[in-house]
Write an enzyme that holds these catalytic residues in place. Structure first.
Site, PDB file in Angstrom:
ATOM      1  N   ASN A  26      46.553  55.884  44.723  1.00 36.24           N
ATOM      2  CA  ASN A  26      46.025  56.748  45.857  1.00 36.24           C
ATOM      3  C   ASN A  26      46.460  55.948  47.055  1.00 36.24           C
ATOM      4  O   ASN A  26      45.954  56.189  48.177  1.00 36.24           O
ATOM      5  CB  ASN A  26      44.471  56.920  45.903  1.00 36.24           C
ATOM      6  CG  ASN A  26      43.970  55.804  45.722  1.00 36.24           C
ATOM      7  OD1 ASN A  26      44.398  54.530  45.605  1.00 36.24           O
ATOM      8  ND2 ASN A  26      42.540  55.628  45.700  1.00 36.24           N
ATOM      9  N   ASP A  28      45.756  52.964  48.190  1.00 38.45           N
ATOM     10  CA  ASP A  28      45.009  51.906  49.003  1.00 38.45           C
ATOM     11  C   ASP A  28      45.612  50.295  48.532  1.00 38.45           C
ATOM     12  O   ASP A  28      44.983  49.366  48.964  1.00 38.45           O
ATOM     13  CB  ASP A  28      43.611  51.846  48.291  1.00 38.45           C
ATOM     14  CG  ASP A  28      43.219  51.728  46.934  1.00 38.45           C
ATOM     15  OD1 ASP A  28      44.357  51.550  46.262  1.00 38.45           O
ATOM     16  OD2 ASP A  28      42.191  51.760  46.708  1.00 38.45           O
ATOM     17  N   ASP A  32      45.012  51.338  39.842  1.00 42.31           N
ATOM     18  CA  ASP A  32      43.935  52.038  39.219  1.00 42.31           C
ATOM     19  C   ASP A  32      43.883  52.826  37.975  1.00 42.31           C
ATOM     20  O   ASP A  32      45.225  52.591  37.484  1.00 42.31           O
ATOM     21  CB  ASP A  32      43.473  52.891  40.581  1.00 42.31           C
ATOM     22  CG  ASP A  32      44.539  53.786  40.992  1.00 42.31           C
ATOM     23  OD1 ASP A  32      45.333  54.520  40.180  1.00 42.31           O
ATOM     24  OD2 ASP A  32      44.834  53.752  42.370  1.00 42.31           O
ATOM     25  N   ASP A 101      38.341  44.503  27.818  1.00 43.23           N
ATOM     26  CA  ASP A 101      37.942  43.153  28.090  1.00 43.23           C
ATOM     27  C   ASP A 101      36.589  42.948  27.967  1.00 43.23           C
ATOM     28  O   ASP A 101      35.883  43.659  28.570  1.00 43.23           O
ATOM     29  CB  ASP A 101      38.530  42.430  29.336  1.00 43.23           C
ATOM     30  CG  ASP A 101      39.160  41.267  29.230  1.00 43.23           C
ATOM     31  OD1 ASP A 101      38.362  40.429  28.572  1.00 43.23           O
ATOM     32  OD2 ASP A 101      40.193  41.018  29.530  1.00 43.23           O
ATOM     33  N   ASP A 203      36.713  37.882  26.373  1.00 44.22           N
ATOM     34  CA  ASP A 203      37.030  36.342  27.055  1.00 44.22           C
ATOM     35  C   ASP A 203      36.172  35.328  26.735  1.00 44.22           C
ATOM     36  O   ASP A 203      34.970  35.236  26.413  1.00 44.22           O
ATOM     37  CB  ASP A 203      36.362  36.862  28.511  1.00 44.22           C
ATOM     38  CG  ASP A 203      36.903  36.094  29.815  1.00 44.22           C
ATOM     39  OD1 ASP A 203      38.111  35.742  29.974  1.00 44.22           O
ATOM     40  OD2 ASP A 203      36.143  35.450  30.282  1.00 44.22           O
ATOM     41  N   GLU A 259      39.560  35.291  22.851  1.00 46.03           N
ATOM     42  CA  GLU A 259      40.232  34.191  23.528  1.00 46.03           C
ATOM     43  C   GLU A 259      39.501  32.884  23.276  1.00 46.03           C
ATOM     44  O   GLU A 259      38.573  32.821  23.647  1.00 46.03           O
ATOM     45  CB  GLU A 259      40.243  34.667  25.146  1.00 46.03           C
ATOM     46  CG  GLU A 259      41.109  33.752  25.771  1.00 46.03           C
ATOM     47  CD  GLU A 259      40.663  33.311  26.962  1.00 46.03           C
ATOM     48  OE1 GLU A 259      41.569  32.925  28.115  1.00 46.03           O
ATOM     49  OE2 GLU A 259      39.462  33.718  27.597  1.00 46.03           O
ATOM     50  N   HIS A 333      47.842  37.365  32.093  1.00 51.85           N
ATOM     51  CA  HIS A 333      47.528  37.232  33.497  1.00 51.85           C
ATOM     52  C   HIS A 333      47.052  35.681  33.730  1.00 51.85           C
ATOM     53  O   HIS A 333      46.794  35.677  34.962  1.00 51.85           O
ATOM     54  CB  HIS A 333      46.305  38.141  33.833  1.00 51.85           C
ATOM     55  CG  HIS A 333      45.106  37.770  32.830  1.00 51.85           C
ATOM     56  ND1 HIS A 333      45.027  38.000  31.517  1.00 51.85           N
ATOM     57  CD2 HIS A 333      43.891  37.292  33.347  1.00 51.85           C
ATOM     58  CE1 HIS A 333      43.737  37.438  31.260  1.00 51.85           C
ATOM     59  NE2 HIS A 333      43.113  37.135  32.073  1.00 51.85           N
ATOM     60  N   ASP A 334      46.949  34.852  32.941  1.00 49.21           N
ATOM     61  CA  ASP A 334      46.588  33.388  33.026  1.00 49.21           C
ATOM     62  C   ASP A 334      47.735  32.618  32.970  1.00 49.21           C
ATOM     63  O   ASP A 334      47.641  31.301  33.294  1.00 49.21           O
ATOM     64  CB  ASP A 334      45.410  33.022  32.124  1.00 49.21           C
ATOM     65  CG  ASP A 334      44.318  33.641  32.336  1.00 49.21           C
ATOM     66  OD1 ASP A 334      43.814  34.046  33.181  1.00 49.21           O
ATOM     67  OD2 ASP A 334      43.449  33.872  31.232  1.00 49.21           O
TER      68      ASP A 334
HETATM   69  O1  TEU Z   1      40.192  32.672  30.731  1.00 50.77           O
HETATM   70  C1  TEU Z   1      39.773  31.618  30.294  1.00 50.77           C
HETATM   71  C2  TEU Z   1      40.498  30.452  30.316  1.00 50.77           C
HETATM   72  O2  TEU Z   1      40.797  29.755  29.306  1.00 50.77           O
HETATM   73  C3  TEU Z   1      41.332  29.989  31.501  1.00 50.77           C
HETATM   74  O3  TEU Z   1      40.524  29.749  32.552  1.00 50.77           O
HETATM   75  C4  TEU Z   1      42.543  29.284  31.386  1.00 50.77           C
HETATM   76  O4  TEU Z   1      42.025  28.077  30.951  1.00 50.77           O
HETATM   77  C5  TEU Z   1      43.369  29.256  32.516  1.00 50.77           C
HETATM   78  O5  TEU Z   1      43.283  30.482  33.135  1.00 50.77           O
HETATM   79  C6  TEU Z   1      44.831  29.186  32.041  1.00 50.77           C
HETATM   80  O6  TEU Z   1      45.439  28.881  33.273  1.00 50.77           O
HETATM   81  C7  TEU Z   1      39.514  33.851  30.815  1.00 50.77           C
HETATM   82  C8  TEU Z   1      40.442  34.836  31.743  1.00 50.77           C
HETATM   83  O7  TEU Z   1      41.619  34.993  30.927  1.00 50.77           O
HETATM   84  C9  TEU Z   1      40.658  34.450  32.827  1.00 50.77           C
HETATM   85  O8  TEU Z   1      41.506  35.298  33.707  1.00 50.77           O
HETATM   86  C10 TEU Z   1      39.157  34.151  33.600  1.00 50.77           C
HETATM   87  O9  TEU Z   1      39.375  33.672  34.966  1.00 50.77           O
HETATM   88  C11 TEU Z   1      38.475  33.420  32.713  1.00 50.77           C
HETATM   89  O10 TEU Z   1      38.152  33.677  31.490  1.00 50.77           O
HETATM   90  C12 TEU Z   1      36.957  33.667  33.348  1.00 50.77           C
HETATM   91  O11 TEU Z   1      36.528  34.925  32.860  1.00 50.77           O
HETATM   92 CA    CA Z   2      44.378  52.672  44.156  1.00 52.66          CA
END
Ligand code: TEU
Ligand code: CA
Length: 559
Positions: A26, A28, A32, A101, A203, A259, A333-334
C-alpha cells in the site's frame, strides 16, 4: 526398509519471511500481509512448503514486533485480522503451510498485563512479571547485562522495584512460574491454532525458566555479568514445554521449532526428542557462533575455520540421528547474509557460485531447511558507513555502549557491524530493478542495499544459471529422494580445511555431497571412486578435471 520416524515437517522446507521487509502493498514503505499474498506464487514456484512469519502482532516496535502489546491482534502496519484470515486461506490454497512466531519469554511494556503489573505492588497482575527489590545500595538486583546492552533491570519509580528485561527495556520478562501466565499463553496459542495456523517458531524458548538471580560471571569489559547460566535451560523449562504440549500442541497436526541459544545436541534431545512430547526441533547457535559468538560479537575480527564448521555440524548430525530432529539454517533476521559470511562476494561469479555451494552443503544434511528471504537470490550484506542508518536496537545499543562506555573505536565497531549486524538481513527484499527494488512505491522504512539492480528476483527467475533457479532445482532434488531427508550422515575428510564432504546413507542407497569452500582448484581424489555413479546436481554446467574441484564447486552423486 529401515525404520525411520516419518513426519511431514521432516520432509518440508521452510521459508522465513520478515514481513516488514518482504513486500509493501500500500505504499507506506512497510511490508505487509497483503504484500505476502502477492508473492505466494513466487514462493510456491521456488518449492518451499512452510512459511514462517516473524511476529505480526500488535507491537510498539521497540524490537520490530518482538515486543508484543496484543497477542491476538495484527500489527496496524501489517494490516488487519481480515487480511490475516485471507492470507492464511491463500497460503493453504497454494498447498503451503504457515507458522507464526511465538514470543512469550517477554511481552511489550505496553501490554495491558504489564501496565497493570507496574501500577501497584498488590495488583493481581504484579506477579505476571519478574519484580525484585533494589540491591542494598539501591542499584539493580544483580549484575546481569541485557542482550541489548546495559543492565537487564529497569527501576520503576512508582513501586520502588526493578523489573527484569533480558532484552530491551520495552520487553519485560514474563514470569512463567505463575500458572496464570501459562494459562494465558496456552489460551492464546489455541486461539491461533483454531484459526488454522500450522505451528510456531518459539522465540528464546530455552529462557522461560530462570534458575536464580545471583550475579553472573563478569563479561570481558567488566561492566556487567552474564545471565546465560541462570536464564537458559532452567530447572522447569521441560515441565513447561510438556505442559504446553499436553494442553496445546498435541491437539493439532502442527510443527514447532524452538529458538534455543546455549543448547548442545544432548540438550536438544531433551527439547526435541522423539519420545519427549515437547518440541519437534530446535535452532542451535553453535554454527552461528563459529566465528566468535555472542561474547565476541562486536570485535572487529571474526575468523572461522571450515574444520570447526564440520565439527559442529557433524556433532549435531550424528547426535540427533534417530533421536531428535535438526533444523538447518545459514542465516535469519538476527544474522548476516550467508554468502557474505561463509561464501565469497569479491566478484559476481564467486557470489553466484558460492551461494549455490553453501545451499548444497547445508540443505542436503539431515534436518528441516530454513531459507531466509532473499537468500535464494544470493543477497549480500550491505555496507554501513556509520551507525546512523541502522535501525536494529541490538546494534544501536551496542554501538553506544562499546564506543562511549568501553572506549572502543568507532572504526572497530563499524567493522564488526559490517560483518555481523542484524541489519544486513532486514533491508528490503529485492523484487526487481525498478525504484526501491519493487519493494515499495513509497519511502522504504529502512534503506535498501544499493546492489538491487544486479541482484533481484525478476532477473533470476527466468535465468537457468541464477542462484534462484539453482535453489529451485536443489529443493526439487531434495524432495525426490527420501535419502536426503532420512539418510544417515557421515563426514569424510574431517581435517580438510578446503573441502566439506559427507555421505547420506539409507538402506542400500548412498549419496555423496562434496563442496569446495575456496576460490581455487582443489584436488579431491575421493571423487575418483564416484566417477561412474549418477551426478545429481552440480553448480557448474560442464564437467571438470577428474579428481579435482573448481572454485566453490559443489557436486552430489548417488550410488
Ligand atoms: O533472538 C534471541 C537471540 O538469541 C538473539 O538476541 C541473538 O542473540 C542475537 O539476535 C544474535 O544476533 C530472538 C529474536 O530472534 C530476535 O530477533 C529478538 O530480538 C529477540 O529474540 C528478543 O525477542
Ligand atoms: Ca505497507
Amino acid at each position: 526398509m529401515e525404520s525411520v520416524h516419518p513426519a511431514w515437517w521432516k520432509e518440508a522446507v521452510v521459508y522465513q519471511i520478515y514481513p516488514r521487509s518482504f513486500k509493501d502493498s500500500n505504499g507506506d514503505g512497510i511490508g505487509d500481509l497483503n504484500g505476502i499474498r502477492e508473492k505466494l506464487d513466487y514462493l510456491k514456484d521456488l518449492g518451499v512448503d512452510v512459511l514462517w512469519l516473524n511476529p505480526i502482532y500488535q507491537s510498539p516496535n521497540v524490537d520490530n514486533g518482538y515486543d508484543i502489546s496484543d497477542y491476538r491482534d495484527i500489527m496496524t502496519d501489517f494490516g488487519t485480522m481480515a487480511d490475516f484470515d485471507a492470507l492464511l486461506a491463500d497460503v493453504h490454497a497454494h498447498g503451503l503451510k504457515l507458522i507464526m512466531d511465538l514470543v512469550v519469554n517477554h511481552s511489550s511494556d505496553q501490554h495491558p498485563w504489564f501496565i497493570e503489573s507496574r501500577s501497584s505492588r498488590d495488583n493481581p497482575k504484579r506477579d505476571y512479571y519478574i519484580w525484585k527489590d533494589p540491591a542494598p545500595d539501591g542499584g539493580a538486583p544483580n549484575n546481569w547485562r541485557s542482550c541489548f546492552s546495559g543492565s537487564a533491570w529497569k527501576y520503576d519509580e512508582k513501586t520502588g522495584q526493578y523489573y527484569l528485561h533480558l532484552f530491551a527495556e520495552g520487553q519485560p520478562d514474563l514470569n512463567w512460574e505463575n500458572p496464570e501466565v501459562r494459562d494465558q499463553v496456552f489460551d492464546m496459542m489455541n486461539f491461533w491454532f483454531q484459526k488454522g495456523i500450522d505451528g510456531f517458531r518459539m522465540d528464546v524458548i530455552s529462557m522461560i525458566s530462570k534458575a536464580g538471580y545471583a550475579d553472573g560471571p563478569l563479561c570481558a569489559d567488566g561492566l556487567y555479568g552474564d545471565y546465560t547460566d541462570q536464564c537458559t535451560n532452567g530447572p522447569r523449562v521441560h515441565e513447561y514445554l510438556q505442559e504446553m504440549n499436553r494442553r496445546v500442541l498435541s491437539h493439532y497436526d502442527c510443527m514447532t521449532v524452538g529458538e534455543n541459544a546455549n543448547v548442545n545436541p544432548e540438550l536438544a534431545c531433551l527439547y526435541a526428542g522423539e519420545d519427549r512430547h515437547e518440541l519437534n526441533m530446535v535452532f542451535q547457535f553453535e554454527l552461528m557462533d563459529v566465528d566468535g559468538g555472542e561474547s565476541r560479537k562486536w570485535e572487529p575480527e571474526h575468523p572461522w575455520k571450515l574444520t570447526d564448521i564440520k565439527k559442529i555440524q557433524t556433532r549435531w548430525q550424528t547426535g540427533l540421528d534417530g533421536k531428535a530432529w535438526n533444523s538447518l539454517y545459514w542465516n535469519n533476521h538476527d544474522q548476516p547474509r550467508v554468502v557474505s559470511r561463509f561464501g565469497c562476494t569479491k566478484d559476481e561469479e564467486s557470489r553466484v557460485r558460492s551461494a549455490k555451494m553453501l545451499a548444497v552443503c547445508l540443505y542436503l544434511m539431515q534436518g528441516t531447511p530454513y531459507i531466509y528471504q532473499g537468500e535464494e537470490l544470493g543477497m549480500t550484506n550491505k555496507h554501513f558507513d556509520s551507525i546512523d542508518p541502522i535501525n536494529d536496537v541490538m546494534t544501536r545499543n551496542a554501538y553506544f555502549e562499546k564506543t562511549q562506555r568501553c572506549g572502543e573505536s568507532v572504526a572497530d565497531f563499524m567493522k564488526a557491524a559490517n560483518y555481523i549486524s542484524r541489519e544486513h538481513t532486514r533491508t528490503p527484499m529485492h523484487w526487481d530493478d525498478t525504484a526501491n527494488a519493487g519493494f515499495t512505491t513509497g519511502t522504504p522504512w529502512i534503506p535498501l542495499n544499493p546492489n538491487y539492480p544486479q541482484i533481484n528476483a525478476a532477473k533470476q527467475v527466468g535465468d537457468p544459471d541464477s542462484v534462484y533457479s539453482f535453489y529451485r532445482r536443489l529443493l526439487a532434488l531434495r524432495k525426490s529422494d527420501k535419502t536426503f531427508v532420512y539418510g544417515h550422515y557421515a563426514l569424510l575428510l574431517p581435517d580438510d580445511e578446503e573441502i566439506y564432504a559427507y555421505t547420506r546413507t539409507l538402506n542400500d542407497e548412498q549419496i555423496l555431497v562434496v563442496c569446495n569452500f575456496t576460490d581455487h582448484d582443489v584436488p579431491c581424489p575421493l571423487l575418483n571412486d564416484w566417477q561412474n555413479t549418477e551426478l545429481l546436481i552440480s553448480n557448474y554446467n560442464t564437467p571438470g578435471n577428474p579428481g579435482s574441484l573448481r572454485p566453490f564447486e559443489a557436486v552430489v552423486y548417488r550410488k
